[in-house]
Motif scaffolding. Structure first.
Motif, PDB file in Angstrom:
ATOM      1  N   GLY A  60       6.877  20.746  29.688  1.00 39.00           N
ATOM      2  CA  GLY A  60       6.395  19.443  30.095  1.00 39.00           C
ATOM      3  C   GLY A  60       5.546  18.814  29.007  1.00 39.00           C
ATOM      4  O   GLY A  60       5.390  19.367  27.918  1.00 39.00           O
ATOM      5  N   SER A 106      11.119  18.170  28.702  1.00 40.52           N
ATOM      6  CA  SER A 106      11.055  17.188  29.771  1.00 40.52           C
ATOM      7  C   SER A 106      10.934  15.778  29.218  1.00 40.52           C
ATOM      8  O   SER A 106      10.219  15.546  28.248  1.00 40.52           O
ATOM      9  CB  SER A 106       9.857  17.496  30.667  1.00 40.52           C
ATOM     10  N   LEU A 164      12.547  18.457  38.162  1.00 40.07           N
ATOM     11  CA  LEU A 164      12.009  18.278  36.816  1.00 40.07           C
ATOM     12  C   LEU A 164      13.035  18.668  35.750  1.00 40.07           C
ATOM     13  O   LEU A 164      13.126  18.033  34.698  1.00 40.07           O
ATOM     14  CB  LEU A 164      10.713  19.055  36.646  1.00 40.07           C
ATOM     15  N   ARG A 165      13.823  19.696  36.020  1.00 37.33           N
ATOM     16  CA  ARG A 165      14.861  20.109  35.076  1.00 37.33           C
ATOM     17  C   ARG A 165      15.900  19.004  34.905  1.00 37.33           C
ATOM     18  O   ARG A 165      16.440  18.788  33.832  1.00 37.33           O
ATOM     19  CB  ARG A 165      15.550  21.385  35.551  1.00 37.33           C
ATOM     20  N   ALA A 168      15.185  16.623  32.067  1.00 39.66           N
ATOM     21  CA  ALA A 168      14.854  17.311  30.814  1.00 39.66           C
ATOM     22  C   ALA A 168      16.108  17.412  29.955  1.00 39.66           C
ATOM     23  O   ALA A 168      17.229  17.424  30.470  1.00 39.66           O
ATOM     24  CB  ALA A 168      14.306  18.704  31.111  1.00 39.66           C
TER      25      ALA A 168
END
Length: 179
Positions: A60, A106, A164-165, A168
């Motif tokens: 992140g 990310s 979140l992946r 990214a």
């Protein structure tokens, strides 16, 4: 399932059951470790990657949307950090080449620290303040880790990981293998 953090952070309600020591041995021998972290250090990736079947790390960052130049500069620093972790270990280089070790950067600002672990048919999650470093995960500094073992809790945290992946970008192994 609606996004876990579409507008702001959500608090996950937990119940205290017990306190126990944590050791990196809990991760060693895992079939899979998926990690959200802000940073990694002290050779932990180099040490841990050969001891797990599959490992994926999403890094992140703190950069708000619209600050592309800052994001690119930060990503360049993270790439240097990752390159330092993978060089000098043939086992790690082989894991990269075969896809058993993957890194992602990310595009969304994230300071989350989450570890999803599958080991011997058991799934669990660790969440808290600890980055992917020996010092953070073995008590060299004050950190908080929550162990989540119930299926619903692990699935909810897995959904956060997937969210979140999904925002990214994978780091191509050839970028890391370049001298």
């Amino acid at each position: 399932m609606e996004g876990l953090f579409p507008v702001g952070p959500k608090a996950l309600r937990v119940r205290f059951l017990a306190e126990e020591s944590f050791s990196l041995e809990a991760l060693e021998g895992a079939d899979r470790v998926l990690a959200l972290t802000y940073s990694a250090s002290e050779g932990l990736i180099r040490e841990l990657a050969p001891k797990v079947g599959e490992m994926e790390v999403v890094f992140g960052h703190p950069v708000p949307m619209g600050k592309l130049d800052q994001l690119l500069a930060l990503q360049a620093l993270v790439l240097e950090e990752i390159q330092g972790e993978v060089r000098g270990s043939e086992a790690v280089l082989e894991a990269l080449r075969t896809g058993r070790l993957r890194f992602l950067l990310s595009r969304r600002a994230s300071h989350a620290k989450l570890y999803l672990v599958e080991k011997g048919g058991r799934r669990f999650a660790l969440a808290g303040s600890a980055n992917l470093s020996r010092r953070a995960l073995e008590g060299g500094q004050a950190e908080v880790l929550f162990l989540v073992e119930d299926e619903e809790g692990v699935e909810r945290l897995s959904a956060l990981y997937r969210e979140l992946r999904g925002e990214a970008d994978p780091v191509r192994p050839e970028v890391l293998l370049r001298q």
